[in-house]
Design an enzyme around this catalytic site. Structure first.
Site, PDB file in Angstrom:
ATOM      1  N   GLN A  74      12.499   8.982  -8.553  1.00  9.50           N
ATOM      2  CA  GLN A  74      12.925   8.294  -7.330  1.00  9.50           C
ATOM      3  C   GLN A  74      12.099   7.039  -7.069  1.00  9.50           C
ATOM      4  OE1 GLN A  74      11.011   8.170  -4.224  1.00  9.50           O
ATOM      5  NE2 GLN A  74      12.628   6.966  -3.231  1.00  9.50           N
TER       6      GLN A  74
ATOM      7  N   CYS B 221      18.035   5.165  -3.508  1.00  8.75           N
ATOM      8  CA  CYS B 221      17.639   5.830  -4.756  1.00  8.75           C
ATOM      9  C   CYS B 221      18.701   6.788  -5.265  1.00  8.75           C
ATOM     10  CB  CYS B 221      16.322   6.572  -4.556  1.00  8.75           C
ATOM     11  SG  CYS B 221      16.247   7.517  -3.051  1.00  8.75           S
TER      12      CYS B 221
ATOM     13  N   THR C 144       0.814  -1.232   0.000  1.00  9.38           N
ATOM     14  CA  THR C 144       0.000   0.000   0.000  1.00  9.38           C
ATOM     15  C   THR C 144       0.844   1.277   0.000  1.00  9.38           C
ATOM     16  OG1 THR C 144      -0.101  -0.141   2.411  1.00  9.38           O
ATOM     17  CG2 THR C 144      -1.941  -1.116   1.180  1.00  9.38           C
ATOM     18  N   GLY C 145       2.163   1.147   0.102  1.00 11.32           N
ATOM     19  CA  GLY C 145       3.036   2.343   0.090  1.00 11.32           C
ATOM     20  C   GLY C 145       3.285   2.833  -1.329  1.00 11.32           C
ATOM     21  N   ALA C 146       3.962   3.986  -1.451  1.00 12.71           N
ATOM     22  CA  ALA C 146       4.229   4.588  -2.768  1.00 12.71           C
ATOM     23  C   ALA C 146       5.017   3.612  -3.652  1.00 12.71           C
ATOM     24  CB  ALA C 146       5.003   5.897  -2.589  1.00 12.71           C
TER      25      ALA C 146
ATOM     26  N   ARG D 232      17.163  17.814   0.814  1.00 17.16           N
ATOM     27  CA  ARG D 232      15.754  17.608   0.452  1.00 17.16           C
ATOM     28  C   ARG D 232      15.230  18.917  -0.148  1.00 17.16           C
ATOM     29  NH1 ARG D 232      13.757  12.821   0.071  1.00 17.16           N
ATOM     30  NH2 ARG D 232      14.034  12.172   2.239  1.00 17.16           N
TER      31      ARG D 232
ATOM     32  N   HIS E 148      14.548  12.849  -8.201  1.00 14.12           N
ATOM     33  CA  HIS E 148      15.767  13.435  -7.628  1.00 14.12           C
ATOM     34  C   HIS E 148      16.608  14.074  -8.731  1.00 14.12           C
ATOM     35  CE1 HIS E 148      14.852  11.591  -3.905  1.00 14.12           C
ATOM     36  NE2 HIS E 148      15.691  10.566  -3.913  1.00 14.12           N
TER      37      HIS E 148
ATOM     38  N   LYS F  21      25.357   6.506   2.734  1.00 13.38           N
ATOM     39  CA  LYS F  21      24.892   5.433   1.827  1.00 13.38           C
ATOM     40  C   LYS F  21      25.555   5.592   0.458  1.00 13.38           C
ATOM     41  CE  LYS F  21      20.303   4.767   3.919  1.00 13.38           C
ATOM     42  NZ  LYS F  21      18.840   5.078   3.784  1.00 13.38           N
TER      43      LYS F  21
ATOM     44  N   SER G  78       9.148  12.295  -2.467  1.00 18.21           N
ATOM     45  CA  SER G  78       8.766  10.872  -2.548  1.00 18.21           C
ATOM     46  C   SER G  78       9.755   9.981  -1.805  1.00 18.21           C
ATOM     47  CB  SER G  78       8.685  10.421  -4.010  1.00 18.21           C
ATOM     48  OG  SER G  78       9.938  10.645  -4.657  1.00 18.21           O
ATOM     49  N   GLY G  79      11.009  10.419  -1.706  1.00 19.27           N
ATOM     50  CA  GLY G  79      12.007   9.635  -0.981  1.00 19.27           C
ATOM     51  C   GLY G  79      11.641   9.465   0.483  1.00 19.27           C
TER      52      GLY G  79
HETATM   53  C1  2RA Z   1      15.235   9.466   0.450  1.00 16.08           C
HETATM   54  N1  2RA Z   1      16.847   7.813  -0.250  1.00 16.08           N
HETATM   55  O1  2RA Z   1      15.196  10.045  -0.639  1.00 16.08           O
HETATM   56  C2  2RA Z   1      15.672   8.038   0.541  1.00 16.08           C
HETATM   57  C3  2RA Z   1      14.542   7.159   0.111  1.00 16.08           C
HETATM   58  N2  2RA Z   1      14.833   5.817   0.260  1.00 16.08           N
HETATM   59  O2  2RA Z   1      14.890   9.979   1.499  1.00 16.08           O
END
Ligand code: 2RA
Length: 338
Positions: free
Chosen positions: A321, A132, A11-13, A239, A246, A217, A162-163
């Site tokens: 993303q 991502c 049910t998630g994006a 962000r 992205h 990461k 969306s991330g």
């Molecule tokens: C973000 N990389 O964009 C993460 C999502 N998995 O926050």
């Protein structure tokens, strides 16, 4: 014929995008099971002309599955993916839970599909989907890395809502309306205003290094995917108030000279890459161009003028993303298992 498939976190994006992409790519499945937390159990989900009832995810959900696509967060993966694998179900996981675990392949199919050669569909095993921002950067940079070798990569990301999930996308829209209406800003997902603002990525910060988890990461996953400790990587992950694609500014120091024309030709011939690089028209990738599309878009390809040689290249990259950054890459991994 085809594998018996389970979607975990349906049910998630990303979960919903799994279904869209499986259908779009006509993925051969023999049965489908929709799994999510107790909170979502009982909901109805339509897929490929059928209506499914979401079942609660338990350790015993996978005895009748050959393949499970997970996007339910790291704790759900840690709790249920080993049980799925033990039951003979092959797991492709979108969380960070096992990405850096030895023996768990971390795969972008266009880059290192050979890393998953020991995993057999329906015989268990866990394959990790990279983060991502890593997938999007490396899909663009790897063709250059394979040609001349990257010595150092500096990445600045401009990451979409969306991330941080569906709720973050909804909050961005709500805050934008509130800001325009001069109303108090709702901050449930992020601790500060997001609309008309930018901030350091919302992941945890390493207080010794000052890098956030998203940046680490990028550093660690690049080394694993390229299977090298010789590439220097640093990044700043931010962000930005964009919905689902992205953008990344990337500076590369190369082990050997590469002209802009040579770089552009490599990228134009690269799998999963589209080049938008027209200086006369000042045309380049944007998040809205990349949104809902499969490719990673690369442009602003230029020689790094801070150097006295042709061993520096600058790029600007955009990628959806939810698709290539998550669901599409995972489905491509599943396709490589068939
Ligand atoms: C973000 N990389 O964009 C993460 C999502 N998995 O926050």
């Amino acid at each position: 014929t085809g594998p018996r498939v389970a979607i975990v976190g349906v049910t998630g994006a990303v979960g919903m995008e799994f279904l869209q992409i499986l259908k779009q790519r006509d993925f051969p499945y023999s049965s489908m099971k929709m799994l999510a937390s107790a909170r979502s159990a009982g909901k109805k989900v339509d897929f490929d002309g059928e209506t499914y009832t979401v079942e609660e995810l338990t350790e015993n959900s996978f005895g009748d599955c050959d393949l499970a696509l997970f996007s339910a967060g790291g704790s759900a993966t840690k709790k249920f993916a080993p049980a799925a694998s033990d039951a003979g179900c092959t797991v492709v996981d979108n969380s960070s839970a096992f990405r850096m675990t030895d023996g768990v392949p971390l795969v972008v199919p266009e880059i290192n599909v050979e890393a998953m050669k020991d995993i057999k569909l329906g015989k268990g095993g866990i394959i990790a989907n990279p983060n991502c921002s890593t997938i999007i950067a490396l899909t663009a940079v790897t063709p250059i890395h394979k040609a001349v070798g990257v010595k150092r990569m500096v990445v600045s990301t401009y990451q979409a809502a969306s991330g941080a999930g569906q709720a973050a996308m909804e909050e961005l829209e709500l805050q934008t309306r509130e800001a325009l209406d001069g109303k108090p800003i709702t901050t449930n997902i992020f601790p500060r205003q997001y609309a008309f603002n930018l901030f350091s990525h919302n992941s945890d910060v390493d207080v010794d290094l000052g890098y956030n988890e998203e940046e680490m990461k990028l550093v660690k996953e690049t080394a694993k995917i390229w299977n090298t400790k010789d590439v220097k990587v640093t990044g700043t992950c931010v962000r930005v108030p964009v919905m689902r694609a992205h953008a990344e500014s990337i500076n590369l120091e190369l082990n050997a000279p590469l002209t802009v024309d040579e770089a552009r030709k490599l990228l134009e011939n690269a799998a999963g890459v589209s080049v938008i690089d027209n200086r006369k028209e000042n045309d380049f990738p944007t998040p809205l161009v990349a949104s809902y599309n499969d490719d990673v878009y690369v442009g602003r390809i230029r020689r790094d003028i801070s150097r006295d040689d042709d061993c520096g290249i600058d790029l600007f990259v955009c990628g959806d993303q939810i698709r290539k950054g998550a669901a599409l890459n995972a489905v491509q991994i599943a396709e490589a298992l068939l």
